[in-house]
Scaffold this motif. Structure first.
Motif, PDB file in Angstrom:
ATOM      1  N   ALA A  42       0.858  -1.292   0.027  1.00 49.50           N
ATOM      2  CA  ALA A  42      -0.008  -0.098  -0.084  1.00 49.50           C
ATOM      3  C   ALA A  42       0.735   1.342   0.036  1.00 49.50           C
ATOM      4  N   LYS A  43       1.871   1.141   0.722  1.00 53.86           N
ATOM      5  CA  LYS A  43       2.803   2.504   0.802  1.00 53.86           C
ATOM      6  C   LYS A  43       3.395   2.669  -0.573  1.00 53.86           C
ATOM      7  N   ALA A  44       3.689   1.704  -1.291  1.00 58.31           N
ATOM      8  CA  ALA A  44       4.525   1.589  -2.391  1.00 58.31           C
ATOM      9  C   ALA A  44       3.532   2.126  -3.525  1.00 58.31           C
ATOM     10  N   ASN A  45       2.492   2.116  -3.332  1.00 56.74           N
ATOM     11  CA  ASN A  45       1.332   2.332  -4.700  1.00 56.74           C
ATOM     12  C   ASN A  45       1.120   3.809  -4.471  1.00 56.74           C
ATOM     13  N   ALA A  46       1.111   4.429  -5.749  1.00 52.34           N
ATOM     14  CA  ALA A  46       0.955   5.962  -5.830  1.00 52.34           C
ATOM     15  C   ALA A  46      -0.351   6.378  -5.659  1.00 52.34           C
ATOM     16  N   LEU A  47      -1.374   5.487  -5.684  1.00 54.32           N
ATOM     17  CA  LEU A  47      -2.668   5.807  -5.541  1.00 54.32           C
ATOM     18  C   LEU A  47      -3.166   5.864  -4.052  1.00 54.32           C
ATOM     19  N   THR A  48      -2.538   5.077  -3.258  1.00 58.02           N
ATOM     20  CA  THR A  48      -2.944   4.791  -1.861  1.00 58.02           C
ATOM     21  C   THR A  48      -3.196   6.107  -0.804  1.00 58.02           C
ATOM     22  N   MET A  49      -2.570   6.999  -0.743  1.00 60.38           N
ATOM     23  CA  MET A  49      -2.477   8.322   0.043  1.00 60.38           C
ATOM     24  C   MET A  49      -3.536   9.245  -0.626  1.00 60.38           C
ATOM     25  N   PRO A  50      -3.489   9.573  -1.889  1.00 62.55           N
ATOM     26  CA  PRO A  50      -4.635  10.368  -2.475  1.00 62.55           C
ATOM     27  C   PRO A  50      -5.948   9.808  -2.243  1.00 62.55           C
ATOM     28  N   VAL A  51      -6.188   8.714  -2.512  1.00 58.13           N
ATOM     29  CA  VAL A  51      -7.421   7.748  -2.641  1.00 58.13           C
ATOM     30  C   VAL A  51      -8.007   7.826  -1.120  1.00 58.13           C
ATOM     31  N   ILE A  52      -7.091   7.465  -0.185  1.00 64.26           N
ATOM     32  CA  ILE A  52      -7.495   7.415   1.144  1.00 64.26           C
ATOM     33  C   ILE A  52      -7.957   8.655   1.747  1.00 64.26           C
ATOM     34  N   VAL A  53      -7.243   9.673   1.567  1.00 65.24           N
ATOM     35  CA  VAL A  53      -7.382  10.999   2.213  1.00 65.24           C
ATOM     36  C   VAL A  53      -8.689  11.554   1.481  1.00 65.24           C
ATOM     37  N   LYS A  54      -8.831  11.181   0.107  1.00 63.39           N
ATOM     38  CA  LYS A  54     -10.033  11.789  -0.395  1.00 63.39           C
ATOM     39  C   LYS A  54     -11.263  11.329   0.113  1.00 63.39           C
ATOM     40  N   LYS A  55     -11.419  10.159   0.263  1.00 62.00           N
ATOM     41  CA  LYS A  55     -12.676   9.446   0.912  1.00 62.00           C
ATOM     42  C   LYS A  55     -13.073   9.725   2.284  1.00 62.00           C
ATOM     43  N   ILE A  56     -12.145  10.229   3.064  1.00 60.94           N
ATOM     44  CA  ILE A  56     -12.427  10.926   4.417  1.00 60.94           C
ATOM     45  C   ILE A  56     -13.600  12.107   4.180  1.00 60.94           C
TER      46      ILE A  56
END
Length: 433
Positions: free
Chosen positions: A334-348
């Motif tokens: 998950a940390k290595a995936n470029a989508l992880t952080m933007p997607v997670i934060v966006k969904k909050i």
């Protein structure tokens, strides 16, 4: 006495672009009052008469009885019998009236099918039981097809079928034919599978039989097959099955992961995600199951699915990711995936309270080891601001604790990065695969 069919209803029923006769937009069509149901006041589509001699629309009077009423709505007389008799004379008069006024956009009501009677359902179930015991797959398939046809005709028929023990009978037949060669009995099993998803409640006896090893193995077999209808029905049914028994079935993780990588529809995708969530969160063998899903590449699959997912998919996908990230390997991916952080934060705060809880929990798991790169990226995509707003809006106690801890971790990185808007359009992000 007559009542008016209002011009608004005429307009709704009239074909597009068709004007009323003579171009008179103010004309009103008079509907004889005895064509209207005394309960709903709508034009009757299936007129039936009670023992009191009063005629009602079948759907309206049945809802009246289902609400616990035991009287005739018009006469208020107590009824000793709830039997209704189709009023063919009134129905034909209504149909003729509709034809006469077809120029005003009024459609002729179709001749209603006679609802299935409980004794018909019971007799058919007895024949299904006999065919199952005899191993007659062709006869059983024919009889289940009849049940399926009845169910498609009306919701009333479905209720009648369910109330007369459909769950136990069909579950027993499915388990029996699954115990033999699945390939040989594929046709009858697919037919039964087409009925079981809309039978609710199935009942404890039915669930017990469907939860057998043979039945579960058969559902997974269909999930891996090419019949899209059977795949969908198997996915819908699996989400209700005993999770510990399902976890023991060989190939279940592979079949469910394929339903996410190669989706065939929204409903089966949601059902598959729910099944996966139950497997990775509450099965006795959840650690092994989680590891297998990680090996099958479910982490990047879920992140990709989250980008444009609806509420139901978001909640379930975030829940699954949250559970998977209890393992070190899943967190690393998950940390290595470029989508992880933007997607997670966006969904909050963008989907639902449940989605926000899962997103915060997931964010907390990824940041808990004070990984500078992860914390810096979280700040850059606006996690700090999102968490502040979340605390102001309010959330559950567990989520509140995680959000507070995350704010402490992220605060030190605010000066190291230029924060960007967390509502960035994710479609422009480069995919990691």
């Amino acid at each position: 006495m007559v009542l008016s069919w209002t011009k608004g209803r005429v307009f709704r029923r009239a074909p597009k672009g068709k004007k009323l006769a003579g171009g008179d937009l103010e004309v009103e069509i008079l509907v004889p009052s005895h064509f209207r149901c005394p309960v709903s006041m709508d034009l009757m589509r299936d007129p039936v008469t009670l023992s009191t001699g009063v005629t009602y629309d079948r759907d309206s009077i049945e809802k009246w009885f289902e609400s616990g009423n035991q009287t005739c709505p018009v006469t208020n007389l107590f009824l000793n019998s709830f039997e209704v008799i189709p009023n063919h004379a009134i129905r034909r008069m209504i149909q003729d009236w509709c034809v006469e006024h077809k120029n005003y956009g009024i459609e002729r009501i179709p001749t209603p099918r006679i609802p299935v009677a409980p004794y018909q359902v019971s007799e058919t179930f007895e024949k299904i039981i006999a065919a199952t015991r005899a191993g007659d797959d062709n006869k059983c398939q024919e009889l289940v097809g009849k049940i399926k046809t009845w169910g498609k005709e009306s919701e009333r028929n479905k209720r009648c079928i369910v109330e007369n023990g459909a769950g136990a009978v069909l579950a027993d037949a499915f388990g029996s034919f699954s115990s033999n060669s699945i390939e040989k009995n594929a046709a009858v099993l697919a037919e039964i599978l087409g009925v079981l998803p809309w039978i609710s409640p199935i009942g404890e006896e039915g669930k017990s039989k469907l939860g057998s090893e043979a039945s579960l193995r058969c559902m997974v077999w269909f999930l891996n097959g090419t019949d899209l209808s059977a795949k969908q029905n198997a996915a819908l049914l699996l989400k209700e099955m005993p999770v510990n028994a399902l976890a023991k079935i060989e190939g279940v993780a592979e079949a469910l992961a394929k339903m996410i990588s190669d989706p065939i529809g929204l409903s089966p995708t949601k059902a598959s995600l729910r099944t996966i969530f139950r497997l990775v969160s509450s099965s006795a063998d959840k650690e092994r199951i989680r590891q297998r899903f990680v090996e099958l590449g479910l982490v990047p699959l879920l992140l990709e699915a989250l980008v444009d997912a609806d509420r139901g998919v978001c909640e379930k996908a975030l829940g699954v990711l949250d559970c998977l990230c209890d393992s070190l390997e899943a967190k690393k991916l998950a940390k290595a995936n470029a989508l992880t952080m933007p997607v997670i934060v966006k969904k909050i705060l963008r989907v639902s309270e449940l989605a926000s809880e899962f997103a915060v929990s997931l964010l907390w798991k990824l940041c808990e080891k004070n990984d500078e790169g992860v914390l810096l990226e979280a700040v850059q995509v606006g996690a700090f601001q999102k968490l502040l707003v979340l605390l102001q809006v309010g959330c559950g106690e567990g989520t509140k604790e995680k959000a507070t801890e995350l704010l402490k971790l992220l605060h030190g990185y605010k000066s190291k990065a230029e924060c960007v808007d967390s509502s960035l359009d994710l479609k422009y992000l480069k995919k990691p695969y």
